[in-house]
Design a protein around this motif. Structure first.
Motif, PDB file in Angstrom:
ATOM      1  N   ASP A 131       0.861  -1.185   0.000  1.00 30.60           N
ATOM      2  CA  ASP A 131       0.000   0.000   0.000  1.00 30.60           C
ATOM      3  C   ASP A 131       0.899   1.238   0.000  1.00 30.60           C
ATOM      4  OD1 ASP A 131      -2.706  -1.330   1.346  1.00 30.60           O
ATOM      5  OD2 ASP A 131      -0.852  -2.148   2.170  1.00 30.60           O
ATOM      6  N   VAL A 132       0.402   2.310  -0.604  1.00 33.11           N
ATOM      7  CA  VAL A 132       1.167   3.555  -0.571  1.00 33.11           C
ATOM      8  C   VAL A 132       0.224   4.758  -0.600  1.00 33.11           C
ATOM      9  CG1 VAL A 132       1.502   3.628  -3.104  1.00 33.11           C
ATOM     10  CG2 VAL A 132       3.146   4.770  -1.636  1.00 33.11           C
ATOM     11  N   PHE A 133       0.599   5.780   0.190  1.00 34.39           N
ATOM     12  CA  PHE A 133      -0.071   7.075   0.070  1.00 34.39           C
ATOM     13  C   PHE A 133       0.885   7.977  -0.689  1.00 34.39           C
ATOM     14  CE2 PHE A 133      -2.184   5.416   3.879  1.00 34.39           C
ATOM     15  CZ  PHE A 133      -3.509   5.750   3.632  1.00 34.39           C
ATOM     16  N   LEU A 134       0.463   8.443  -1.861  1.00 32.81           N
ATOM     17  CA  LEU A 134       1.302   9.317  -2.683  1.00 32.81           C
ATOM     18  C   LEU A 134       0.877  10.761  -2.410  1.00 32.81           C
ATOM     19  CD1 LEU A 134       0.755   7.095  -5.826  1.00 32.81           C
ATOM     20  CD2 LEU A 134       2.963   7.385  -4.680  1.00 32.81           C
ATOM     21  N   ILE A 135       1.718  11.466  -1.665  1.00 31.90           N
ATOM     22  CA  ILE A 135       1.371  12.847  -1.286  1.00 31.90           C
ATOM     23  C   ILE A 135       2.050  13.791  -2.276  1.00 31.90           C
ATOM     24  CG2 ILE A 135       1.448  14.576   0.555  1.00 31.90           C
ATOM     25  CD1 ILE A 135       2.048  12.269   2.525  1.00 31.90           C
TER      26      ILE A 135
END
Ligand code: SIN
Ligand code: CO
Length: 383
Positions: A131-135
């Motif tokens: 999973d990744v949060f791309l900010i």
């Protein structure tokens, strides 16, 4: 940095590990924590993992770091991107980006990768196992999302990059500073910078593969096994055909295997140590000369907060009777009573102001001394 407009409960229920989500600027106030030049500076350092991906003659090429400083002067004006791993380990303001995502437990958090790209730069369409949060930190990036992939998804032939063959976008958005795109494991994604100075912060997670769990746990079990511990068959019954491996023999053999693998207490201790083992042991906070418990007491008494090394993974496992096993940097500490309380506090907060009751407790001070001497903790005033 915190969110004012984000509902954790809905996110965990409907999106986490399930489907992508575009979150338009949920921050109280978004401030880009790192400048492009500072990222380039980090990429030149020896103990930092970096990669430069650029388009040359229609194809993507990747150069692994450290990137020589003069390389940045030679870059074309567009279509390149620089990626630096685990920037949170070096830059406290980048580490602070993880805090709003602590609704996911520490042991699942990996690190923050940061990229800076010139117009048209990107790493190509790919999928990750995590999973990744791309900010979006600075500038703008167009993100395209595709189908769910797995290890059977056809890839383009490329020595260094795992690029999806025939990527077909299903949705796309242009992210502005402060916007976040959540991408679950396996979902194809492709980010292309729209204009220069496009910075993306990837808050990445980790999940062990079954192969890793079995292989590494077995290696640990093997270390403690003796050659004397062997299959035996007292009371061997006569069998009709000497060629048969009987069901009873197989049961005995299989039981030997399962007995070891099903030792949950041993598994818990191993997993905590394994999961807390640092990925980048070069980020060494150990003091040159180990400090004594008395020195720790006097530093604590002067009310300087203790800081967790951002490269150290702190987690704990509850035991019967209120005890906990604390794990940090591959070590396991058995903690009871007040020390268990302190261990939980250290896992919950990145900085801890240690109160008097812990300073008066010899086992609590002993725990802090061990963690300090192994480089998992330092005082805020330390260099
Ligand atoms: C990037 O920052 O350009 C790549 C991030 C990702 O796709 O995982
Ligand atoms: Co990715």
């Amino acid at each position: 940095m915190h969110f004012t407009d984000f509902d954790t409960e809905t996110f965990l229920r409907d999106y986490w590990q399930k489907k992508p989500l575009l979150i338009r600027n949920p921050w109280a106030q978004w401030v880009n924590p790192l400048e492009p030049d500072e990222l380039a500076g980090l990429a030149c350092e020896d103990d930092v993992e970096a990669r430069l991906v650029s388009h040359a003659e229609g194809a993507l090429t990747a150069e692994d770091g450290p990137i020589p400083a003069e390389r940045f002067g030679e870059l074309s004006p567009d279509k390149w991107t620089l990626l630096v791993q685990a920037v949170d380990h070096f830059v406290p303001d980048v580490a602070a980006l993880i805090e709003p995502f602590r609704f996911v437990p520490n042991w699942r958090i990996d690190d923050v990768m940061v990229s800076v790209a010139a117009d048209g730069g990107g790493v190509g369409a790919h999928f990750d196992h995590y999973d990744v949060f791309l900010i979006q930190g600075l500038g703008r990036r167009r993100w395209q999302i595709g189908a769910m992939c797995d290890d059977s998804t056809p890839l383009l032939p490329h020595d260094q990059l795992r690029l999806i063959a025939g990527f077909e976008p299903l949705e796309e958005w242009v992210l502005e500073p402060g916007d976040i795109l959540y991408v679950p494991p396996g979902i194809a994604h492709n980010g292309v910078a729209v204009g220069d100075n496009c910075m993306t912060y990837s808050v990445g997670f980790r999940a062990p593969s079954r192969a890793e769990l079995i292989g590494d746990f077995c290696d640990d079990l093997l270390d403690a096994m003796s050659d004397d511990d062997r299959y035996g068959d007292p009371g061997l019954p006569q069998q009709d055909n000497p060629g048969e491996i009987t069901g009873a023999a197989l049961d005995g053999l299989h039981a030997m295997l399962l007995e070891s693998l099903s030792d949950r207490a041993a598994f818990a201790r191993w997993f905590g140590r394994y999961n807390s083992t640092p990925k980048y042991p070069e980020i060494d906070w150990r003091p040159e000369v180990p400090v004594s418990a008395a020195e720790i007491v006097s530093a604590l008494a002067s009310k300087v907060p203790l800081l967790r090394n951002p490269a150290s993974r702190f987690s704990f496992i509850r035991q019967d009777g209120g005890a906990v096993l604390l794990f940090a940097d591959g070590e396991c500490f058995e903690c009871r009573g007040e020390t268990a309380e302190l261990a939980e506090l250290l896992c919950a907060q990145t900085a801890v102001l240690v109160v008097d009751k812990f300073i008066r407790s010899a086992p609590a001070v002993e725990l802090i001394t061990s963690l300090y001497n192994q480089g998992s903790l330092a005082f805020e005033a330390d260099d």
